[in-house]
Write an enzyme that holds these catalytic residues in place. Sequence first.
Site, PDB file in Angstrom:
ATOM      1  N   GLU A 226      46.226  44.145  46.975  1.00 55.65           N
ATOM      2  CA  GLU A 226      46.356  42.862  46.282  1.00 55.65           C
ATOM      3  C   GLU A 226      47.604  42.117  46.728  1.00 55.65           C
ATOM      4  O   GLU A 226      48.685  42.677  46.813  1.00 55.65           O
ATOM      5  CB  GLU A 226      46.391  43.079  44.761  1.00 55.65           C
ATOM      6  CG  GLU A 226      45.136  43.749  44.201  1.00 55.65           C
ATOM      7  CD  GLU A 226      43.891  42.866  44.301  1.00 55.65           C
ATOM      8  OE1 GLU A 226      44.024  41.664  44.611  1.00 55.65           O
ATOM      9  OE2 GLU A 226      42.776  43.397  44.083  1.00 55.65           O
TER      10      GLU A 226
ATOM     11  N   ARG B 212      37.616  39.554  29.835  1.00 57.24           N
ATOM     12  CA  ARG B 212      36.166  39.402  29.664  1.00 57.24           C
ATOM     13  C   ARG B 212      35.599  40.467  28.736  1.00 57.24           C
ATOM     14  O   ARG B 212      34.566  40.297  28.107  1.00 57.24           O
ATOM     15  CB  ARG B 212      35.490  39.463  31.047  1.00 57.24           C
ATOM     16  CG  ARG B 212      34.102  38.856  31.107  1.00 57.24           C
ATOM     17  CD  ARG B 212      33.616  38.687  32.527  1.00 57.24           C
ATOM     18  NE  ARG B 212      33.831  39.840  33.387  1.00 57.24           N
ATOM     19  CZ  ARG B 212      33.126  40.962  33.348  1.00 57.24           C
ATOM     20  NH1 ARG B 212      32.146  41.113  32.495  1.00 57.24           N
ATOM     21  NH2 ARG B 212      33.406  41.949  34.184  1.00 57.24           N
TER      22      ARG B 212
ATOM     23  N   CYS C 243      44.650  45.264  34.904  1.00 59.02           N
ATOM     24  CA  CYS C 243      45.229  45.552  36.229  1.00 59.02           C
ATOM     25  C   CYS C 243      46.160  44.434  36.667  1.00 59.02           C
ATOM     26  O   CYS C 243      47.286  44.677  37.088  1.00 59.02           O
ATOM     27  CB  CYS C 243      44.128  45.749  37.270  1.00 59.02           C
ATOM     28  SG  CYS C 243      43.287  47.327  37.089  1.00 59.02           S
TER      29      CYS C 243
ATOM     30  N   HIS D  90      43.535  47.949  44.365  1.00 55.83           N
ATOM     31  CA  HIS D  90      42.274  48.195  43.670  1.00 55.83           C
ATOM     32  C   HIS D  90      41.420  49.136  44.515  1.00 55.83           C
ATOM     33  O   HIS D  90      41.360  48.990  45.737  1.00 55.83           O
ATOM     34  CB  HIS D  90      41.512  46.876  43.461  1.00 55.83           C
ATOM     35  CG  HIS D  90      41.703  46.298  42.090  1.00 55.83           C
ATOM     36  ND1 HIS D  90      42.149  45.016  41.869  1.00 55.83           N
ATOM     37  CD2 HIS D  90      41.480  46.839  40.841  1.00 55.83           C
ATOM     38  CE1 HIS D  90      42.201  44.794  40.549  1.00 55.83           C
ATOM     39  NE2 HIS D  90      41.805  45.877  39.909  1.00 55.83           N
TER      40      HIS D  90
HETATM   41  N1  PCA Z   1      40.585  48.434  36.301  1.00 55.47           N
HETATM   42  C1  PCA Z   1      40.699  47.330  35.363  1.00 55.47           C
HETATM   43  C2  PCA Z   1      41.666  47.838  34.314  1.00 55.47           C
HETATM   44  C3  PCA Z   1      41.843  49.276  34.546  1.00 55.47           C
HETATM   45  C4  PCA Z   1      41.183  49.559  35.824  1.00 55.47           C
HETATM   46  O1  PCA Z   1      41.185  50.640  36.403  1.00 55.47           O
HETATM   47  C5  PCA Z   1      41.135  46.035  36.028  1.00 55.47           C
HETATM   48  O2  PCA Z   1      40.833  45.834  37.211  1.00 55.47           O
HETATM   49  O3  PCA Z   1      41.774  45.211  35.364  1.00 55.47           O
END
Ligand code: PCA
Length: 211
Positions: free
Chosen positions: A80, A90, A143, A164
């Site tokens: 990211e 959401r 996140c 991610h």
């Molecule tokens: N993914 C979510 C929150 C926790 C996770 O592992 C996100 O992308 O916000």
Amino acid sequence: MTTVLLTGFEPFGGDPTNPSGDAVREMSARWSGPEDLVTTVLPVTFAGAAERLRELVAEHRPDVVIATGLAEGRAAIGVERIAVNLIDARIPDNDGVQPVDVPSIEGAPTARFATLPVKEIARRLSDAGILAEVSHTAGTFVCNHVFFTALEVAASDSRAGFIHVPWSAEHAPTSEVATLPLADIVRALEIAVRTSLDLTEDASIPTGALH
Ligand code: PCA
């Protein structure tokens, strides 16, 4: 002593597992240094996750902070690049809290860029045969909130960011979602940590998106 803080997340949204937490636990088990690796699996709650991250940064003063989470539906590891100062949930978090259209941190800038060498990390992941990309949105859920908080609280001479990960092939809830083997996700985090320790400057290569 050089210190790395690496975080994953607990399961959320009714899922029994979260590959980011699984990968971080595995990293912790196999880390052999020489740097200190501090790991934790954060709760998927707006209040709890950011507070825990703040505590860990204050306690360990890490040189590198990498937070990780699951991005269901993505096929590639997403390094990211930008955190926005916005929460627009959401779905409810694991406390049942669902804030809409509020800042992550009141009074902070609209967005912050990751200070990890994001392009170089994505390049090294691709070179290692792992599907990877520089991503320009970490969403507006927990996140992104943790990512934005990390960039706010990490020391100015440290490097911080967010990665991610797709579902792991071992624990995907359905056969319809894209996955990577958990071993590849762990290897990706190792490469990301090592690249972040090695480099203070990012590569100047095009990784932008056309849309
Ligand atoms: N993914 C979510 C929150 C926790 C996770 O592992 C996100 O992308 O916000």
